[in-house]
Design an enzyme around this catalytic site. Sequence first.
Site, mmCIF file in Angstrom:
data_model
loop_
_atom_site.group_PDB
_atom_site.id
_atom_site.type_symbol
_atom_site.label_atom_id
_atom_site.label_comp_id
_atom_site.label_asym_id
_atom_site.label_seq_id
_atom_site.Cartn_x
_atom_site.Cartn_y
_atom_site.Cartn_z
ATOM 1 N N ASP A 214 0.850 -1.196 0.000
ATOM 2 C CA ASP A 214 0.000 0.000 0.000
ATOM 3 C C ASP A 214 0.885 1.246 0.000
ATOM 4 O O ASP A 214 2.039 1.198 0.428
ATOM 5 C CB ASP A 214 -0.895 -0.019 1.242
ATOM 6 N N GLU A 215 0.346 2.373 -0.481
ATOM 7 C CA GLU A 215 1.090 3.645 -0.532
ATOM 8 C C GLU A 215 2.448 3.439 -1.212
ATOM 9 O O GLU A 215 3.491 3.911 -0.743
ATOM 10 C CB GLU A 215 1.279 4.222 0.881
ATOM 11 N N ARG A 609 -8.199 17.130 -0.485
ATOM 12 C CA ARG A 609 -8.710 16.801 0.862
ATOM 13 C C ARG A 609 -10.122 17.353 1.039
ATOM 14 O O ARG A 609 -10.851 16.924 1.936
ATOM 15 C CB ARG A 609 -7.828 17.400 1.965
#
Length: 743
Positions: A214-215, A609
Amino acid sequence: MILNETQKQVITHVDGPVMVLAGAGSGKTRTLVSRIIYLLEEKKISPYKVLAMTFSNKAAREMKERIATEVDFDIGTLQITTFHSFCARLLRNESEYIGLSKNYTIYDDSESKTVVKSILKRRGVNPKDVSPFEVMYYIDDLKNNGYYIGGNHHAENVNQDDDFFSIFKEYETELHKANAIDFGGLLTGVLELFEKHPKVLEHYRNKYSHVLVDEYQDTNRVQFEIVRKLSEKHRNICVVGDEDQSIYSWRGADIRNIMDFEKVFKDVKIFKLEQNYRSSGMIIEAAAAVISKNQMRKGKTMWTENSKGDAVDIIECADEKSEAEFVVRELSELKNKDVLLKDTAIFYRTNSQSRVIEDHLRRQGIPYRIVGGIKFYERKEIKDLIAYLRLIVNEKDSLAFSRIINIPTRGIGATTLRKLEDISVKNQNSLWETVVELVNNQEKYLDFKLSARIKSALDEFVHLIEEAKYWDKSGVAPSKVYEKVLHSSGYIEHLKTQKDYESQNRIENLDELLNAISDYEETSLNPNIVSFLETINLDSNHEENSLINENLLSGEVSLMTVHGAKGLEFNYVFVMGAEENLFPSYRSVEEAENGLEEERRLFYVAMTRAMKKLYILFAQARMLFGQYKFNGPSRFLSEIPEHLVNWKRWGIIKNSEDAYHDYDNDDDDDDELRRPSLDDEAVIHVARPRSKFNPGVKVVHTLYGEGLVMETTGVGKDEKVLVKFKDGSKRKFMATLAPLMTL
């Protein structure tokens, strides 16, 4: 779980290498969790044979908890972990192969620093010439790129004749003698193990038939090598990441890992998660337009089925105070519309920017929290300097005295301080009075043994405080007294010698404290230190009382740096300080294209965001280092299409002359910043001097020829201009005196 078609394909394509390019808000975690569940339930893969790695214990724990609630069997052997935890566990089991015992110690940064300092001391190196942090950064960089002693095939850019390299070898020897390893060594230790002991590597290749990361955009080179070696045999590797959110190069992340993945795994299947479930249509379109300017991309086009929503508000403010005033006013209006404060967030590029907005939030009784950081007046360096100011105006403040007597180090340890406390109690004096008496009448304290060095340090300390007290009583401006203490105490010099990111942040915060004092002086008829300290204390008390009365269901406004905002989402987001040399940062502008592309990715992270409403603010003038600087709006603002933005002004004089820079450096005006006609309701009449030498403006000098303005400081007759000429040289001029003309 409800999944879209692309997500379903990601979940079911479990044979061979897979790269998932997951855009912001595209349901990445849900997809990864669903893929692991599919492996366990549909493909009947044992949990023991699945390895998933991410970058935080919190993320790993949440993923495992989500999987546990979805399956009806025990997943205790399923490894969802961080890279460092995985490597630490593996090395415990195989430690003898690299000359460690199973009970080896993991050194943290402070312990690594102690080892480096002892090596430098043995070599007779002055810490002021070579900071331990410089050596630690060098060592980290070696390990981030996979280098270990003897691993010469990872030494492409390693100069083994460098003095730092010999320190690195000695450092590794010291750790080995102590049966210890540092954080970077956990990774290089596993890489060394895999490269030198093929049977060990074969064991782990057979153990894990499916590896997931992940990431992935945040991985460094050594992490990539570990993953590659683990999955080379079965090739069931799935990496999930977003090159558009690669923002951590400063701590080792290597965007090449995601850009060049298919060069290593040539039969990779690439999926793009392009549907955004988080933000409104206009926010997504605006963010996509900005990030499309980057060259280092795999190419995604984000879209959403969410409502179109509101345009992005770009607010041009007079200065950082009017910027904060706008945010506070808007928050109050949102709250009146029943918006919960916990659904709002304020982002800034650097920690030092939080001071002004914190001040305004406190004064208006709006509760807030600093995410991943500390409130401005609670930061160590700020409390240290405030303690100096407290002692200057109140010599009986022994709490302030005890905080700063050994900051920076004067050799006054806990034992000496206890002796001073005992004498003070016995003579019914304050600690300050005792030290003054000790310095001026040493013959009375013959039994109080102090080295000549400590006596000299105490004498200098007393002289500094006495001189500062005299300045204060003589009406010298508090800002001048503060600067006197900051420099004469050795505090700022001590931070400068550290040469690490944390110390640089502390220096920026101390500069911001100077700005706070200067702001106070501008609004006070009789500025003095006592009054300034009262202002801070009253603001803090007001904040505490407001928090008590605040409806707890409303929560708090979240304040954070943009780096700290990654992975979070809020209905309403304010991005402050969208100015050249701030966002993008001055350093990234100096680094040219690579640095600018990472700053643009950071700006994209900030924009994405926001779920319902995005506000982006910039100031015409911002006080930095005690002077107003005119940086001009961020180039990223001009990259947002005109139909997606709503320009506003706040705190600017009507009909003031504007000076903007066309960052395309051509004659095409289509991409210049758009400004709407002035909205009278959004005007506060605050006069601010304007400069014709804004950063980015082309100029010609009678002697040196054409150049580009890099920085402007001061105002009026005190204005100074830093110009970079065609030969690369930089020169600073007094704007009113130098033979400079704009082109």
